[in-house]
Design a protein around this motif. Structure first.
Motif, PDB file in Angstrom:
ATOM      1  N   ARG A 259       3.423  13.861  -7.765  1.00 16.73           N
ATOM      2  CA  ARG A 259       4.311  13.427  -8.849  1.00 16.73           C
ATOM      3  C   ARG A 259       3.598  13.476 -10.196  1.00 16.73           C
ATOM      4  NH1 ARG A 259       7.722   8.453  -6.137  1.00 16.73           N
ATOM      5  NH2 ARG A 259       8.866   9.763  -4.664  1.00 16.73           N
ATOM      6  N   ALA A 260       2.327  13.067 -10.209  1.00 17.29           N
ATOM      7  CA  ALA A 260       1.562  13.127 -11.458  1.00 17.29           C
ATOM      8  C   ALA A 260       1.437  14.575 -11.930  1.00 17.29           C
ATOM      9  CB  ALA A 260       0.177  12.508 -11.264  1.00 17.29           C
TER      10      ALA A 260
ATOM     11  N   LEU B 208       5.580   3.658  -1.999  1.00 16.54           N
ATOM     12  CA  LEU B 208       5.957   4.961  -2.552  1.00 16.54           C
ATOM     13  C   LEU B 208       6.562   5.880  -1.496  1.00 16.54           C
ATOM     14  CD1 LEU B 208       5.732   6.395  -5.282  1.00 16.54           C
ATOM     15  CD2 LEU B 208       3.561   7.326  -4.530  1.00 16.54           C
TER      16      LEU B 208
ATOM     17  N   ASP C 221       0.810  -1.219   0.000  1.00 17.99           N
ATOM     18  CA  ASP C 221       0.000   0.000   0.000  1.00 17.99           C
ATOM     19  C   ASP C 221       0.842   1.268   0.000  1.00 17.99           C
ATOM     20  OD1 ASP C 221      -2.269  -1.489  -0.017  1.00 17.99           O
ATOM     21  OD2 ASP C 221      -2.718  -1.264   2.112  1.00 17.99           O
ATOM     22  N   CYS C 222       2.013   1.206   0.603  1.00 20.46           N
ATOM     23  CA  CYS C 222       2.736   2.460   0.864  1.00 20.46           C
ATOM     24  C   CYS C 222       4.194   2.429   0.439  1.00 20.46           C
ATOM     25  CB  CYS C 222       2.648   2.782   2.347  1.00 20.46           C
ATOM     26  SG  CYS C 222       0.971   2.811   2.968  1.00 20.46           S
TER      27      CYS C 222
ATOM     28  N   ARG D 110      -1.841   5.585   3.575  1.00 20.29           N
ATOM     29  CA  ARG D 110      -2.397   5.519   2.219  1.00 20.29           C
ATOM     30  C   ARG D 110      -2.689   6.921   1.680  1.00 20.29           C
ATOM     31  NH1 ARG D 110      -6.400   0.488   3.495  1.00 20.29           N
ATOM     32  NH2 ARG D 110      -4.884  -1.152   3.115  1.00 20.29           N
TER      33      ARG D 110
ATOM     34  N   ALA E 201       0.562   8.497   0.745  1.00 20.79           N
ATOM     35  CA  ALA E 201       1.050   7.914  -0.512  1.00 20.79           C
ATOM     36  C   ALA E 201       0.250   8.464  -1.693  1.00 20.79           C
ATOM     37  CB  ALA E 201       0.950   6.392  -0.463  1.00 20.79           C
ATOM     38  N   ALA E 202      -1.064   8.589  -1.518  1.00 24.81           N
ATOM     39  CA  ALA E 202      -1.903   9.136  -2.592  1.00 24.81           C
ATOM     40  C   ALA E 202      -1.520  10.583  -2.874  1.00 24.81           C
ATOM     41  CB  ALA E 202      -3.378   9.036  -2.214  1.00 24.81           C
ATOM     42  N   SER E 203      -1.262  11.349  -1.820  1.00 27.54           N
ATOM     43  CA  SER E 203      -0.855  12.740  -1.988  1.00 27.54           C
ATOM     44  C   SER E 203       0.474  12.823  -2.738  1.00 27.54           C
ATOM     45  CB  SER E 203      -0.745  13.408  -0.616  1.00 27.54           C
ATOM     46  OG  SER E 203      -0.223  14.695  -0.740  1.00 27.54           O
ATOM     47  N   LEU E 204       1.405  11.963  -2.373  1.00 26.90           N
ATOM     48  CA  LEU E 204       2.705  11.942  -3.054  1.00 26.90           C
ATOM     49  C   LEU E 204       2.525  11.552  -4.521  1.00 26.90           C
ATOM     50  CD1 LEU E 204       5.738  12.275  -2.632  1.00 26.90           C
ATOM     51  CD2 LEU E 204       5.836   9.861  -2.035  1.00 26.90           C
ATOM     52  N   ARG E 205       1.677  10.558  -4.765  1.00 31.66           N
ATOM     53  CA  ARG E 205       1.405  10.120  -6.133  1.00 31.66           C
ATOM     54  C   ARG E 205       0.792  11.257  -6.950  1.00 31.66           C
ATOM     55  NH1 ARG E 205      -1.744   6.166  -4.787  1.00 31.66           N
ATOM     56  NH2 ARG E 205      -0.037   4.829  -4.160  1.00 31.66           N
ATOM     57  N   THR E 206      -0.152  11.976  -6.342  1.00 30.78           N
ATOM     58  CA  THR E 206      -0.797  13.105  -7.014  1.00 30.78           C
ATOM     59  C   THR E 206       0.228  14.202  -7.324  1.00 30.78           C
ATOM     60  OG1 THR E 206      -2.885  12.635  -5.919  1.00 30.78           O
ATOM     61  CG2 THR E 206      -2.596  14.852  -6.798  1.00 30.78           C
TER      62      THR E 206
END
Length: 149
Positions: free
Chosen positions: A66-67, A12, A9-10, A56, A59-64
């Motif tokens: 980076r996107a 990233l 899950d994490c 989570r 991780a979602a914030s980091l993914r966002t």
């Protein structure tokens, strides 16, 4: 929660921990939380309520983020390409304007040359007519003088 689930899950949040054993990978991820929210056992991570959701969400914030960074880079690249295309179009337009200007100048010079040639012919014709008139006047004057003797 077993270590594999925490990592899945994490991952990233701690990419540097990928080569480590499962327990150490889970610990690397969980270190982002306050120590009071987690404990590690031999095979499982024990988390307080909401701890995994916090990870989570992070991780979602980091993914966002980076996107967003990737999208911004692509947009900058496209904008640069569009800017280059506009600059090239402008250069092409200037080349066309320059070509038209050169052609206009050449045509003008040719027209002025033709005009000058016509003026020169006209002046030559005028001089020829005037010379003929002077010759006739001179011939008439000479005849009068002969007749006056």
């Amino acid at each position: 929660t077993d270590f594999a689930e925490v990592w899945a899950d994490c991952a990233l949040l701690a990419p540097h921990a990928a080569p480590l054993p499962p327990r150490e990978r889970a610990e690397a991820v969980l270190e982002r939380l306050p120590a009071a929210m987690w404990r590690l056992g031999h095979t499982k991570a024990f988390l307080r309520d909401g701890a995994l959701e916090l990870l989570r969400a992070e991780a979602a914030s980091l993914r966002t983020g980076r996107a967003t960074a990737i999208q911004a880079m692509i947009r900058r690249k496209r904008a640069g390409s569009q800017r280059a295309a506009r600059a090239e179009a402008r250069r092409e337009e200037l080349r066309a304007v320059a070509a038209v200007s050169v052609q206009r100048y050449a045509r003008r010079r040719a027209a002025l040359g033709q005009r000058q040639a016509l003026l020169d012919q006209r002046a030559a014709a005028s001089r020829a007519v005037q010379a003929a008139a002077r010759r006739r006047m001179a011939a008439g004057e000479a005849d009068r003088r002969r007749g006056a003797r």
